[in-house]
Motif scaffolding. Structure first.
Motif, PDB file in Angstrom:
ATOM      1  N   UNK A   1       6.350   0.982 -24.869  1.00  0.00           N
ATOM      2  CA  UNK A   1       6.988   1.247 -26.158  1.00  0.00           C
ATOM      3  C   UNK A   1       8.129   0.264 -26.356  1.00  0.00           C
ATOM      4  N   UNK A   2       8.354  -0.094 -27.593  1.00  0.00           N
ATOM      5  CA  UNK A   2       9.454  -0.983 -27.938  1.00  0.00           C
ATOM      6  C   UNK A   2       9.891  -0.725 -29.363  1.00  0.00           C
ATOM      7  N   UNK A   3      11.174  -0.771 -29.602  1.00  0.00           N
ATOM      8  CA  UNK A   3      11.677  -0.561 -30.954  1.00  0.00           C
ATOM      9  C   UNK A   3      12.962  -1.344 -31.157  1.00  0.00           C
ATOM     10  N   UNK A   4      13.159  -1.783 -32.385  1.00  0.00           N
ATOM     11  CA  UNK A   4      14.411  -2.430 -32.743  1.00  0.00           C
ATOM     12  C   UNK A   4      15.507  -1.378 -32.864  1.00  0.00           C
ATOM     13  N   UNK A   5      16.734  -1.813 -32.694  1.00  0.00           N
ATOM     14  CA  UNK A   5      17.891  -0.928 -32.798  1.00  0.00           C
ATOM     15  C   UNK A   5      18.739  -1.401 -33.969  1.00  0.00           C
TER      16      UNK A   5
ATOM     17  N   UNK B   1       8.635   3.657 -13.884  1.00  0.00           N
ATOM     18  CA  UNK B   1       9.224   3.679 -15.220  1.00  0.00           C
ATOM     19  C   UNK B   1      10.322   2.625 -15.286  1.00  0.00           C
ATOM     20  N   UNK B   2      10.123   1.637 -16.133  1.00  0.00           N
ATOM     21  CA  UNK B   2      11.098   0.561 -16.330  1.00  0.00           C
ATOM     22  C   UNK B   2      11.598   0.601 -17.761  1.00  0.00           C
ATOM     23  N   UNK B   3      12.905   0.525 -17.915  1.00  0.00           N
ATOM     24  CA  UNK B   3      13.533   0.568 -19.235  1.00  0.00           C
ATOM     25  C   UNK B   3      14.450  -0.635 -19.385  1.00  0.00           C
ATOM     26  N   UNK B   4      14.283  -1.343 -20.487  1.00  0.00           N
ATOM     27  CA  UNK B   4      15.143  -2.471 -20.824  1.00  0.00           C
ATOM     28  C   UNK B   4      15.813  -2.188 -22.164  1.00  0.00           C
TER      29      UNK B   4
ATOM     30  N   UNK C   1      15.016  -1.968 -27.671  1.00  0.00           N
ATOM     31  CA  UNK C   1      14.853  -0.993 -26.581  1.00  0.00           C
ATOM     32  C   UNK C   1      13.383  -0.955 -26.207  1.00  0.00           C
ATOM     33  N   UNK C   2      13.087  -1.127 -24.908  1.00  0.00           N
ATOM     34  CA  UNK C   2      11.695  -1.157 -24.458  1.00  0.00           C
ATOM     35  C   UNK C   2      11.547  -0.303 -23.210  1.00  0.00           C
ATOM     36  N   UNK C   3      10.408   0.356 -23.096  1.00  0.00           N
ATOM     37  CA  UNK C   3      10.080   1.178 -21.934  1.00  0.00           C
ATOM     38  C   UNK C   3       8.658   0.880 -21.499  1.00  0.00           C
TER      39      UNK C   3
END
Length: 341
Positions: free
Chosen positions: A289-293, A324-327, A333-335
């Motif tokens: 998953x990825x989304x702009x902030x 589980x990796x979160x950046x 924001x990406x997971x």
């Protein structure tokens, strides 16, 4: 009824242990008492257990009553009295059986050495029984903690479902009302998505596992309903590649990451993007998953999303079975969640 069953189970367990000990001592008696009939040596072992067994149970009571209550002086005094008394009884039994000929082949020993030998044997039995007591208690406590942790995770999952139901359903009903005014031709599809979502939540609450396919369908319905409230400046991409949709999966495991996308990517201005990719191999499942902030966005943690997800991953896919990796940055924001199924 439960107490009676517990007593019967404990009596059976202890009975099996003492029969094993008796069999072991019988074998020793047969092998070691060469100067007399083997049954005489067995009789001595049985009589010894008549003293040792009550001593072990009395010592267990002393541990519970004094040692575990931190009454160390009373425990030491009572244990010393128990050891000296039981040791004297063992020494007396040994002398009586020796006179009867059961131990005629043993070398002559002084009374003090025989008594010391009896006390030493008794201390060894008490030590072994004490170690077994606390090892068993540790094992039982470990499994009880696992059960409590599993119950806690199920409770947290129920809270997560309640949170999704309340907020999501309220927002969706408002969106459906607006849709009925602006685009009534889209209402049937939206209602079907809502019905599928609610049905899945009801079914998953009664099941320990679901399938990858049903979880993906749930996410599709969730994303479709969330898109009803999005502005035109938000772009959503959802891709699915599931060659084995029948594989089992813990329910609602993927929702928190998808839900975060819609919580964090909605801004009144600028271009907002959400990308969700669910892919599957023969042995694993990956959710990206990825989304702009939006500018000036400040996330407010709910306390139920990611912490509950990490706990459930550790419970159902422990160790190397999940990653589980979160950046995160100020603009994106990406997971990346990988599961070994």
């Amino acid at each position: 009824m439960a107490i009676a069953q517990f007593i019967r189970l404990r009596a059976f367990r202890h009975g099996v242990v003492w029969l094993l000990i008796l069999g072991y001592h019988g074998a020793l008696a047969w092998a070691n008492f060469t100067g007399a009939q083997p049954q005489d040596g067995l009789r001595l072992q049985v009589l010894s257990l008549v003293v040792v067994a009550p001593a072990i149970y009395v010592h267990g009571w002393l541990l519970t009553r004094f040692m575990e209550q931190r009454r160390y002086a009373l425990y030491a005094a009572a244990t010393l009295g128990l050891v000296l008394t039981a040791g004297a009884l063992l020494d007396l039994l040994s002398e009586v059986e020796s006179i009867a000929g059961a131990n005629a082949g043993a070398p002559n020993q002084t009374a003090a050495s025989l008594y010391g030998h009896a006390v030493g044997n008794l201390l060894l039995f008490l030590l072994i029984a004490t170690i077994a007591r606390y090892v068993r208690r540790g094992i039982v406590s470990h499994f009880q903690m696992q059960q409590l942790r599993a119950l806690q995770l199920e409770t947290e999952l129920s809270l997560l479902k309640a949170q999704v139901n309340q907020h999501f359903l309220f927002n969706t009903l408002n969106n459906l009302y607006g849709l009925s005014l602006a685009a009534p031709d889209q209402m049937p599809e939206a209602l079907l998505q809502l019905a599928g979502l609610m049905r899945y939540q009801l079914d998953s609450s009664r099941q320990a596992t679901v399938t990858v396919g049903t979880e993906a369908e749930y996410l599709a319905n969730y994303i479709g309903l969330e898109k009803l409230r999005l502005r035109h400046n938000t772009q959503v991409e959802f891709t699915v590649d599931l060659p084995h949709p029948e594989q089992p999966l813990a329910p609602l495991l993927l929702l928190p990451l998808v839900e975060n996308c819609f919580k964090h990517a909605i801004g009144p201005s600028g271009q907002n993007t959400i990308r969700i990719e669910l892919t599957q191999t023969d042995v694993g499942l990956t959710l990206r998953t990825g989304n702009s902030i939006p500018p000036h966005f400040r996330a407010v943690p709910s306390g139920l999303g990611l912490p509950t997800l990490r706990a459930r991953l550790a419970q159902y896919y422990p160790g190397q079975r999940h990653q589980l990796d979160i950046e995160s940055s100020s603009t994106f924001y990406a997971a990346n969640l990988q599961l070994a199924l």
